[in-house]
Write a protein that holds these residues in place. Structure first.
Motif, mmCIF file in Angstrom:
data_model
loop_
_atom_site.group_PDB
_atom_site.id
_atom_site.type_symbol
_atom_site.label_atom_id
_atom_site.label_comp_id
_atom_site.label_asym_id
_atom_site.label_seq_id
_atom_site.Cartn_x
_atom_site.Cartn_y
_atom_site.Cartn_z
ATOM 1 N N LEU A 52 13.092 14.369 3.966
ATOM 2 C CA LEU A 52 13.052 13.422 5.071
ATOM 3 C C LEU A 52 11.953 13.788 6.064
ATOM 4 O O LEU A 52 11.237 12.922 6.566
ATOM 5 C CB LEU A 52 14.418 13.370 5.764
ATOM 6 C CG LEU A 52 14.588 12.348 6.878
ATOM 7 C CD1 LEU A 52 14.461 10.929 6.321
ATOM 8 C CD2 LEU A 52 15.945 12.533 7.545
ATOM 9 N N LEU A 53 11.800 15.067 6.329
ATOM 10 C CA LEU A 53 10.766 15.556 7.234
ATOM 11 C C LEU A 53 9.382 15.111 6.755
ATOM 12 O O LEU A 53 8.569 14.602 7.539
ATOM 13 C CB LEU A 53 10.841 17.085 7.311
ATOM 14 C CG LEU A 53 9.872 17.802 8.221
ATOM 15 C CD1 LEU A 53 10.183 17.489 9.676
ATOM 16 C CD2 LEU A 53 9.974 19.300 7.987
ATOM 17 N N VAL A 54 9.120 15.276 5.478
ATOM 18 C CA VAL A 54 7.833 14.881 4.903
ATOM 19 C C VAL A 54 7.668 13.364 4.976
ATOM 20 O O VAL A 54 6.605 12.859 5.355
ATOM 21 C CB VAL A 54 7.704 15.390 3.454
ATOM 22 C CG1 VAL A 54 6.489 14.807 2.764
ATOM 23 C CG2 VAL A 54 7.656 16.907 3.445
ATOM 24 N N ASP A 55 8.708 12.635 4.614
ATOM 25 C CA ASP A 55 8.642 11.175 4.625
ATOM 26 C C ASP A 55 8.347 10.643 6.024
ATOM 27 O O ASP A 55 7.487 9.779 6.198
ATOM 28 C CB ASP A 55 9.954 10.597 4.087
ATOM 29 C CG ASP A 55 9.882 9.110 3.871
ATOM 30 O OD1 ASP A 55 8.881 8.628 3.297
ATOM 31 O OD2 ASP A 55 10.846 8.403 4.271
ATOM 32 N N VAL A 56 9.029 11.168 7.023
ATOM 33 C CA VAL A 56 8.811 10.718 8.402
ATOM 34 C C VAL A 56 7.389 11.071 8.857
ATOM 35 O O VAL A 56 6.710 10.252 9.486
ATOM 36 C CB VAL A 56 9.873 11.320 9.352
ATOM 37 C CG1 VAL A 56 9.504 11.101 10.810
ATOM 38 C CG2 VAL A 56 11.241 10.725 9.051
ATOM 39 N N ALA A 57 6.927 12.263 8.519
ATOM 40 C CA ALA A 57 5.576 12.672 8.909
ATOM 41 C C ALA A 57 4.529 11.756 8.285
ATOM 42 O O ALA A 57 3.573 11.349 8.950
ATOM 43 C CB ALA A 57 5.327 14.122 8.512
ATOM 44 N N LEU A 58 4.701 11.412 7.014
ATOM 45 C CA LEU A 58 3.722 10.562 6.345
ATOM 46 C C LEU A 58 3.791 9.109 6.808
ATOM 47 O O LEU A 58 2.780 8.407 6.797
ATOM 48 C CB LEU A 58 3.897 10.640 4.828
ATOM 49 C CG LEU A 58 3.464 11.967 4.206
ATOM 50 C CD1 LEU A 58 3.788 11.992 2.722
ATOM 51 C CD2 LEU A 58 1.984 12.225 4.441
ATOM 52 N N ARG A 59 4.947 8.658 7.211
ATOM 53 C CA ARG A 59 5.064 7.282 7.719
ATOM 54 C C ARG A 59 4.474 7.155 9.124
ATOM 55 O O ARG A 59 4.279 6.041 9.609
ATOM 56 C CB ARG A 59 6.515 6.830 7.722
ATOM 57 C CG ARG A 59 7.032 6.580 6.328
ATOM 58 C CD ARG A 59 8.493 6.173 6.364
ATOM 59 N NE ARG A 59 9.023 6.059 5.027
ATOM 60 C CZ ARG A 59 9.103 4.913 4.372
ATOM 61 N NH1 ARG A 59 8.686 3.808 4.929
ATOM 62 N NH2 ARG A 59 9.596 4.891 3.146
ATOM 63 N N ASN A 60 4.233 8.277 9.762
ATOM 64 C CA ASN A 60 3.647 8.284 11.102
ATOM 65 C C ASN A 60 2.283 8.960 11.066
ATOM 66 O O ASN A 60 1.981 9.836 11.879
ATOM 67 C CB ASN A 60 4.587 9.002 12.074
ATOM 68 C CG ASN A 60 5.824 8.190 12.345
ATOM 69 O OD1 ASN A 60 5.786 7.251 13.116
ATOM 70 N ND2 ASN A 60 6.916 8.531 11.673
ATOM 71 N N ARG A 61 1.451 8.553 10.140
ATOM 72 C CA ARG A 61 0.142 9.180 9.950
ATOM 73 C C ARG A 61 -0.716 9.165 11.208
ATOM 74 O O ARG A 61 -1.470 10.093 11.451
ATOM 75 C CB ARG A 61 -0.617 8.491 8.818
ATOM 76 C CG ARG A 61 -0.029 8.778 7.480
ATOM 77 C CD ARG A 61 -0.783 8.054 6.409
ATOM 78 N NE ARG A 61 -0.099 8.247 5.141
ATOM 79 C CZ ARG A 61 -0.700 8.273 3.981
ATOM 80 N NH1 ARG A 61 -1.993 8.116 3.920
ATOM 81 N NH2 ARG A 61 -0.023 8.461 2.891
ATOM 82 N N ASP A 62 -0.607 8.110 11.989
ATOM 83 C CA ASP A 62 -1.418 8.019 13.202
ATOM 84 C C ASP A 62 -0.986 9.039 14.251
ATOM 85 O O ASP A 62 -1.763 9.383 15.134
ATOM 86 C CB ASP A 62 -1.363 6.613 13.788
ATOM 87 C CG ASP A 62 -2.008 5.590 12.866
ATOM 88 O OD1 ASP A 62 -2.878 5.983 12.052
ATOM 89 O OD2 ASP A 62 -1.643 4.407 12.950
ATOM 90 N N ARG A 63 0.234 9.506 14.159
ATOM 91 C CA ARG A 63 0.753 10.508 15.105
ATOM 92 C C ARG A 63 0.937 11.878 14.439
ATOM 93 O O ARG A 63 1.531 12.773 15.003
ATOM 94 C CB ARG A 63 2.084 10.019 15.684
ATOM 95 C CG ARG A 63 1.937 8.795 16.552
ATOM 96 C CD ARG A 63 3.266 8.290 17.058
ATOM 97 N NE ARG A 63 4.048 7.599 16.044
ATOM 98 C CZ ARG A 63 3.877 6.337 15.669
ATOM 99 N NH1 ARG A 63 2.942 5.613 16.233
ATOM 100 N NH2 ARG A 63 4.638 5.787 14.757
ATOM 101 N N PHE A 64 0.433 12.019 13.231
ATOM 102 C CA PHE A 64 0.641 13.243 12.453
ATOM 103 C C PHE A 64 0.123 14.487 13.174
ATOM 104 O O PHE A 64 0.763 15.533 13.149
ATOM 105 C CB PHE A 64 -0.044 13.114 11.086
ATOM 106 C CG PHE A 64 0.227 14.268 10.167
ATOM 107 C CD1 PHE A 64 1.401 14.325 9.432
ATOM 108 C CD2 PHE A 64 -0.678 15.313 10.039
ATOM 109 C CE1 PHE A 64 1.662 15.380 8.585
ATOM 110 C CE2 PHE A 64 -0.423 16.375 9.195
ATOM 111 C CZ PHE A 64 0.752 16.405 8.473
ATOM 112 N N GLN A 65 -1.024 14.371 13.814
ATOM 113 C CA GLN A 65 -1.597 15.527 14.502
ATOM 114 C C GLN A 65 -0.653 16.053 15.587
ATOM 115 O O GLN A 65 -0.614 17.256 15.841
ATOM 116 C CB GLN A 65 -2.955 15.188 15.103
ATOM 117 C CG GLN A 65 -3.665 16.399 15.648
ATOM 118 C CD GLN A 65 -5.107 16.115 16.007
ATOM 119 O OE1 GLN A 65 -5.563 14.992 15.918
ATOM 120 N NE2 GLN A 65 -5.824 17.133 16.414
#
Length: 126
Positions: free
Chosen positions: A19-32
């Motif tokens: 889930l952590l990975v999925d959420v991070a990838l779905r928020n690519r614009d805020r990934f940094q």
């Protein structure tokens, strides 16, 4: 009212890793904004002396590799991602000459040295 919080089950921990990975990838614009936390998480969990071979560790490695393959194209993150992968997976990563325990005379080896087969399998799973 009578609720008790116990330790998280292994199945729940694995699901949360994915889930952590999925959420991070779905928020690519805020990934940094979350990369520093993710980096710390992977360093703490994959370099821990208590890390052991398990399904959850495999999911963690696969998740990290999935993040890396999808986010390496972001020039501002490339160096940091490659540095983390080098710290975790490069030959000799996590090795020290310090004793693993008092009087044991053993040297510590990074837990990922024993994960080479799982890392290979994880790469194919991507």
């Amino acid at each position: 009212s009578g609720r008790t919080d116990g330790p998280v089950s292994a199945a729940s921990a694995c699901w949360l890793e994915m889930l952590l990975v999925d959420v991070a990838l779905r928020n690519r614009d805020r990934f940094q904004a979350v990369w520093a936390l993710l980096r710390s998480h992977y360093l703490a969990t994959l370099q821990s002396p208590s890390a052991k071979l398990s399904y959850c560790t495999e999911r963690r490695v696969v998740g990290l590799l999935k993040l890396a393959t999808r986010m390496l194209s972001r020039e501002h993150l490339t160096a940091s991602i490659l540095q983390l992968l080098g710290q975790l997976f490069a030959p000799g990563a996590g090795e020290t000459d310090e004793p693993a325990g008092p009087g044991l005379g053993l040297t510590q080896r990074g837990p990922l040295r024993a994960l080479s087969n799982q890392v290979s399998a994880g790469m194919w799973a991507l």
